[in-house]
Design an enzyme around this catalytic site. Structure first.
Site, short mmCIF file in Angstrom:
data_model
loop_
_atom_site.label_atom_id
_atom_site.label_comp_id
_atom_site.label_asym_id
_atom_site.label_seq_id
_atom_site.Cartn_x
_atom_site.Cartn_y
_atom_site.Cartn_z
CD GLU A 152 1.56 -20.29 -15.96
OE1 GLU A 152 2.52 -20.82 -16.54
OE2 GLU A 152 0.33 -20.92 -15.90
CG ASP A 180 -4.26 -17.73 -15.18
OD1 ASP A 180 -3.44 -17.76 -14.35
OD2 ASP A 180 -4.41 -17.94 -16.49
ZN LIG Z 1 0.29 -22.90 -13.19
#
Ligand SMILES: [Zn+2]
Length: 452
Positions: A152, A90
């Site tokens: 994340e 992501d």
């Molecule tokens: Zn990162």
């Protein structure tokens, strides 16, 4: 040039094609901004690529926040150790589209760098892993576990929750957490400390309600003035250094430094404005507590009336260096804020979040193997950096696998401007760090044998 270096150089065309495909998928894990299908496409791309690179049973696993981690493995040869390879697919949203010189989701080469959202953070590291694995082919003397996280950048903790539920899936002897980078292009670096964090909300109350500043101002205790005075005690008035009663604010950093001019440029400090604190820039960033007032609730300028504010509050964030216990830091901050209140005003401090700092142990065989690999590729000894932010997953990994060595490295050097518009990566860092990774995977088992 060694055979391995030549093989990796020959794989760089493919690395660029791969990174271009990945960057073209806007995998921002926020359904309010981008459709979740984009993240699923990126996850599937990663699963297919790592299957082709030789990993077994690569699949998408749903995590507690609804995101999908891509997980795979390669069994170790008998008696050999296992290495976990981490990355995330992501990305941060592009932020201000107009601030991008070229479209954020189209890899564009300019002045020898590759521009685009995620080219470094962290899709560049995904391609680094792929290139290292392709270069080694079947000749990998360790077992591998692989995970690409899907949320994340959102901080919603999907993978942290999943690791806690399925610790056996990530058990390894060395964990390569590839979401950082070198101190500068050409200096092989491991990030060995991360700061922790304590957030509180402090509220000041002085009056039953708002009163007219003409009729009452003077003797009437102004809650906003009290809050300003209270917050000002958290800094040394001359230097601006963070001061919290009962906390060590004088630590020193022992790794590579951070050049002051470079820091000013990186942080965008305006001409003529001084830096706050004392000691080196690295001391202040990585070895000492740092306070920031993140927000204040008080009357806005537009719409404010001639009234004495009866209440005001602030969110205060304290970044803490390794060696400082978050509970002790929170207690000290709360005591300080309560004790520094002027004029007997009522002060309450509410806990928000807290996270522990992290420090890697660097005396084991994984760091020995990494040091030799960095030396061979970059021609100089491995350097050590700290990082001001926190990576909560590192604490979860350190707690879950206390015997594992954790290495933070990757292609995200300072010029990458991760999280900002015009993010980019230096392709030579992908090439060189893939070489480091491949050498590490080749030599770690032996380093571990020797260390016994
Ligand atoms: Zn990162």
């Amino acid at each position: 040039m060694s055979e391995l270096a030549a093989t990796i150089a020959g794989l760089m065309g493919r690395a660029k094609t791969d990174l271009a495909e990945l960057v073209a998928i806007p995998s921002v894990a926020d359904p309010r901004q981008y459709p979740p299908e984009e993240c699923r496409r990126a996850a599937q791309w990663v699963a297919d690529a790592f299957t082709e690179a030789g990993l077994h049973d690569v699949h998408l696993a749903e995590t507690p926040d609804g995101s999908h981690a891509v997980i795979g493995h390669r069994p170790p040869p008998p008696g050999a150790p296992t290495v976990l390879l981490y990355c995330h697919y992501d990305v941060q949203p592009p932020l201000d589209d107009d601030a991008w010189t070229t479209p954020p989701f189209a890899l564009t080469e300019r002045d020898g760098r590759w521009y685009g959202r995620g080219t470094a953070d962290c899709k560049g590291n995904i391609v680094m892993h792929l290139t290292a694995l392709r270069a080694l082919g079947d000749d990998i003397p360790v077992g591998l576990k692989f995970v690409a996280e899907g949320s994340e950048e959102q901080g919603t903790g999907g993978l942290e929750g999943y690791v806690a539920q399925h610790p056996e899936q990530f058990l390894a002897d060395a964990l390569l957490v590839c979401d950082t980078g070198n101190a500068e292009v050409g200096t092989g670096t491991a990030t060995i400390t991360l700061r922790g964090l304590v957030n509180v909300v402090v509220t000041v109350e002085t009056l039953a309600g708002e009163i007219h500043s003409g009729m009452f101002g003077g003797p009437a205790p102004d809650a906003l003035a009290a809050l300003i005075q209270l917050l000002s005690t958290l800094r040394d008035p001359a230097t601006g250094a963070t001061r919290v009663e009962g906390l060590d604010c004088e630590g020193t950093w022992e790794g590579v430094g951070y050049d002051e001019g470079q820091f000013r440029a990186d942080a965008g400090v305006l001409d003529g404005v001084g830096l706050t604190g004392t000691g080196t820039v690295a001391d202040r960033l990585w070895a000492r507590p740092a306070v920031t007032v993140l927000g204040v609730d008080c009357p806005r300028v537009v719409g404010s009336a001639a009234a004495v504010p009866p209440t005001a509050r602030a969110r205060v964030s304290l970044r803490i260096p390794p060696g400082t216990d978050p509970a002790a830091a929170r207690a000290a901050l709360t005591r300080h804020l309560t004790g520094a209140a002027p004029w007997g005003v009522r002060v309450s401090v509410e806990d928000e979040s807290a996270g522990a700092p992290f420090r890697a142990a660097t005396d084991g065989p994984a760091y020995a193997a990494l040091g030799r690999a960095m030396d061979e590729v970059y021609g100089k000894p491995l350097a050590f950096l700290g990082q001001g932010g926190s990576i909560p997953l590192c604490n979860v990994l350190a707690e879950t696998y206390p015997r594992a060595e954790i290495v933070l490295m990757g292609v995200e050097e300072p010029k990458c401007l991760i999280h900002a518009p015009n993010e980019s990566v230096d392709p030579s860092e992908i090439e060189h760090m893939a070489h480091v990774e491949a050498l590490f995977l080749r030599t770690y088992a032996d380093a571990r044998e020797r260390g016994r």
